[in-house]
Enzyme design. Structure first.
Site, PDB file in Angstrom:
ATOM      1  N   LYS A  25       0.826  -1.210   0.000  1.00  0.00           N
ATOM      2  CA  LYS A  25       0.000   0.000   0.000  1.00  0.00           C
ATOM      3  C   LYS A  25       0.866   1.269   0.000  1.00  0.00           C
ATOM      4  O   LYS A  25       2.092   1.192   0.194  1.00  0.00           O
ATOM      5  CB  LYS A  25      -0.925  -0.046   1.216  1.00  0.00           C
ATOM      6  CG  LYS A  25      -1.949  -1.195   1.158  1.00  0.00           C
ATOM      7  CD  LYS A  25      -2.900  -1.123   2.349  1.00  0.00           C
ATOM      8  CE  LYS A  25      -3.945  -2.216   2.304  1.00  0.00           C
ATOM      9  NZ  LYS A  25      -4.929  -2.065   3.418  1.00  0.00           N
ATOM     10  N   HIS A  67      -2.195  -5.406   1.579  1.00  0.00           N
ATOM     11  CA  HIS A  67      -3.503  -6.048   1.425  1.00  0.00           C
ATOM     12  C   HIS A  67      -3.285  -7.532   1.209  1.00  0.00           C
ATOM     13  O   HIS A  67      -2.299  -7.933   0.575  1.00  0.00           O
ATOM     14  CB  HIS A  67      -4.220  -5.461   0.203  1.00  0.00           C
ATOM     15  CG  HIS A  67      -5.443  -6.239  -0.196  1.00  0.00           C
ATOM     16  ND1 HIS A  67      -6.653  -6.071   0.438  1.00  0.00           N
ATOM     17  CD2 HIS A  67      -5.630  -7.211  -1.123  1.00  0.00           C
ATOM     18  CE1 HIS A  67      -7.539  -6.899  -0.098  1.00  0.00           C
ATOM     19  NE2 HIS A  67      -6.951  -7.608  -1.046  1.00  0.00           N
ATOM     20  N   TYR A  88     -12.770  -1.516  -3.130  1.00  0.00           N
ATOM     21  CA  TYR A  88     -13.225  -1.643  -1.744  1.00  0.00           C
ATOM     22  C   TYR A  88     -14.739  -1.464  -1.612  1.00  0.00           C
ATOM     23  O   TYR A  88     -15.224  -1.116  -0.524  1.00  0.00           O
ATOM     24  CB  TYR A  88     -12.487  -0.647  -0.847  1.00  0.00           C
ATOM     25  CG  TYR A  88     -11.062  -1.049  -0.515  1.00  0.00           C
ATOM     26  CD1 TYR A  88     -10.805  -2.165   0.289  1.00  0.00           C
ATOM     27  CD2 TYR A  88      -9.983  -0.323  -0.986  1.00  0.00           C
ATOM     28  CE1 TYR A  88      -9.507  -2.536   0.608  1.00  0.00           C
ATOM     29  CE2 TYR A  88      -8.671  -0.695  -0.669  1.00  0.00           C
ATOM     30  CZ  TYR A  88      -8.449  -1.808   0.130  1.00  0.00           C
ATOM     31  OH  TYR A  88      -7.157  -2.186   0.454  1.00  0.00           O
ATOM     32  N   ASN A 113      -1.859   0.340   6.636  1.00  0.00           N
ATOM     33  CA  ASN A 113      -1.373  -0.909   7.237  1.00  0.00           C
ATOM     34  C   ASN A 113      -0.531  -1.771   6.289  1.00  0.00           C
ATOM     35  O   ASN A 113      -0.516  -2.986   6.391  1.00  0.00           O
ATOM     36  CB  ASN A 113      -2.543  -1.683   7.856  1.00  0.00           C
ATOM     37  CG  ASN A 113      -3.577  -2.088   6.851  1.00  0.00           C
ATOM     38  OD1 ASN A 113      -3.459  -1.774   5.670  1.00  0.00           O
ATOM     39  ND2 ASN A 113      -4.596  -2.798   7.295  1.00  0.00           N
ATOM     40  N   GLU A 145      -9.921 -10.030  -7.410  1.00  0.00           N
ATOM     41  CA  GLU A 145      -8.991  -8.915  -7.205  1.00  0.00           C
ATOM     42  C   GLU A 145      -7.832  -8.963  -8.195  1.00  0.00           C
ATOM     43  O   GLU A 145      -7.394  -7.919  -8.706  1.00  0.00           O
ATOM     44  CB  GLU A 145      -8.482  -8.947  -5.758  1.00  0.00           C
ATOM     45  CG  GLU A 145      -9.582  -8.605  -4.764  1.00  0.00           C
ATOM     46  CD  GLU A 145      -9.229  -8.862  -3.313  1.00  0.00           C
ATOM     47  OE1 GLU A 145     -10.096  -8.588  -2.456  1.00  0.00           O
ATOM     48  OE2 GLU A 145      -8.093  -9.301  -3.020  1.00  0.00           O
TER      49      GLU A 145
HETATM   50  P1  IDP Z   1      -8.033  -6.445   5.940  1.00  0.00           P
HETATM   51  O1  IDP Z   1      -7.226  -5.556   5.007  1.00  0.00           O
HETATM   52  O2  IDP Z   1      -7.212  -6.935   7.099  1.00  0.00           O
HETATM   53  O3  IDP Z   1      -8.749  -7.549   5.225  1.00  0.00           O
HETATM   54  P2  IDP Z   1     -10.607  -5.097   6.125  1.00  0.00           P
HETATM   55  O4  IDP Z   1     -11.507  -5.162   7.319  1.00  0.00           O
HETATM   56  O5  IDP Z   1     -10.995  -5.861   4.906  1.00  0.00           O
HETATM   57  O6  IDP Z   1      -9.136  -5.504   6.617  1.00  0.00           O
HETATM   58  O7  IDP Z   1     -10.455  -3.556   5.769  1.00  0.00           O
HETATM   59  C1  IDP Z   1      -9.885  -3.152   4.541  1.00  0.00           C
HETATM   60  C2  IDP Z   1      -8.898  -2.019   4.794  1.00  0.00           C
HETATM   61  O8  IDP Z   1      -9.614  -0.882   5.298  1.00  0.00           O
HETATM   62  C3  IDP Z   1      -7.859  -2.301   5.887  1.00  0.00           C
HETATM   63  O9  IDP Z   1      -6.748  -3.039   5.408  1.00  0.00           O
HETATM   64  C4  IDP Z   1      -7.465  -0.896   6.302  1.00  0.00           C
HETATM   65  O10 IDP Z   1      -6.581  -0.284   5.360  1.00  0.00           O
HETATM   66  C5  IDP Z   1      -8.813  -0.180   6.238  1.00  0.00           C
HETATM   67  N1  IDP Z   1      -9.499  -0.204   7.550  1.00  0.00           N
HETATM   68  C6  IDP Z   1     -10.119  -1.261   8.151  1.00  0.00           C
HETATM   69  N2  IDP Z   1     -10.648  -0.930   9.331  1.00  0.00           N
HETATM   70  C7  IDP Z   1     -10.358   0.390   9.503  1.00  0.00           C
HETATM   71  C8  IDP Z   1     -10.650   1.336  10.542  1.00  0.00           C
HETATM   72  O11 IDP Z   1     -11.295   1.030  11.551  1.00  0.00           O
HETATM   73  N3  IDP Z   1     -10.183   2.615  10.358  1.00  0.00           N
HETATM   74  C9  IDP Z   1      -9.482   3.002   9.231  1.00  0.00           C
HETATM   75  N4  IDP Z   1      -9.198   2.140   8.229  1.00  0.00           N
HETATM   76  C10 IDP Z   1      -9.628   0.864   8.355  1.00  0.00           C
HETATM   77 MG    MG Z   2     -10.278  -7.479   3.821  1.00  0.00          MG
END
Ligand code: IDP
Ligand code: MG
Length: 139
Positions: A11, A117, A51, A114, A128
């Site tokens: 990312k 992905h 997304y 984070n 994807e």
């Molecule tokens: P994942 O990437 O671990 O599968 P998901 O719940 O699918 O997590 O969420 C997609 C992306 O959205 C996350 O990787 C992160 O970048 C962002 N995200 C998820 N939860 C939050 C939040 O509570 N605050 C801000 N960004 C979030």
């Molecule tokens: Mg996810």
């Protein structure tokens, strides 16, 4: 265990912080074969579409803004049990909760920024990968 594929993005934070090489090293050291890879920058429409499942979540606007903020590296990875093993390698969504040694623990900035992905199912991995790569771009 069958050999299958997952999809990943390094990312914008990971690219901006200079972690492409370190993260790819961890990925290949864990036994994943890179079968397609490129650097791109998502448009707002791209990020909203990728997304779309999160469109109603409170963080959606922040997520789209962040994911379009700079270049990403997208890749298709192959390994036995690829989807599950890659989720284990990257760690929890929130790096503060990610296990020691995981990519998010080592390289992520925050729950939003984070670092990586990872697809959550074989079906989504295929969707994807097809979103990011033309058929001629992976093997
Ligand atoms: P994942 O990437 O671990 O599968 P998901 O719940 O699918 O997590 O969420 C997609 C992306 O959205 C996350 O990787 C992160 O970048 C962002 N995200 C998820 N939860 C939050 C939040 O509570 N605050 C801000 N960004 C979030
Ligand atoms: Mg996810």
């Amino acid at each position: 265990m069958a050999t299958n594929r997952t999809f990943t993005m390094l990312k914008p934070d990971a690219v901006a912080n200079g972690y492409i090489g370190a993260i790819l090293e961890k990925i290949t050291a864990a036994g994943f074969r890179i079968v397609a890879m490129k650097m791109t920058q998502l448009t707002k429409a791209d990020a909203e579409a990728f997304y779309a499942i999160h469109a109603e979540r409170p963080f959606f606007g922040e997520l789209v803004e962040y994911m379009t903020s700079g270049p990403i590296v997208s890749a298709v990875l192959e390994k036995d049990n690829a989807v599950e093993d890659f989720r284990t390698l990257i760690g929890a969504t929130n790096p503060a909760e990610a296990a020691e040694g995981t990519i998010r623990k080592m390289y992520a900035e925050s729950i939003s920024a984070n670092a990586v992905h990872g697809s959550d199912s074989d079906e989504n991995a295929a969707i994807e990968a097809a979103f990011h790569f033309a058929g001629r771009e992976h093997f």
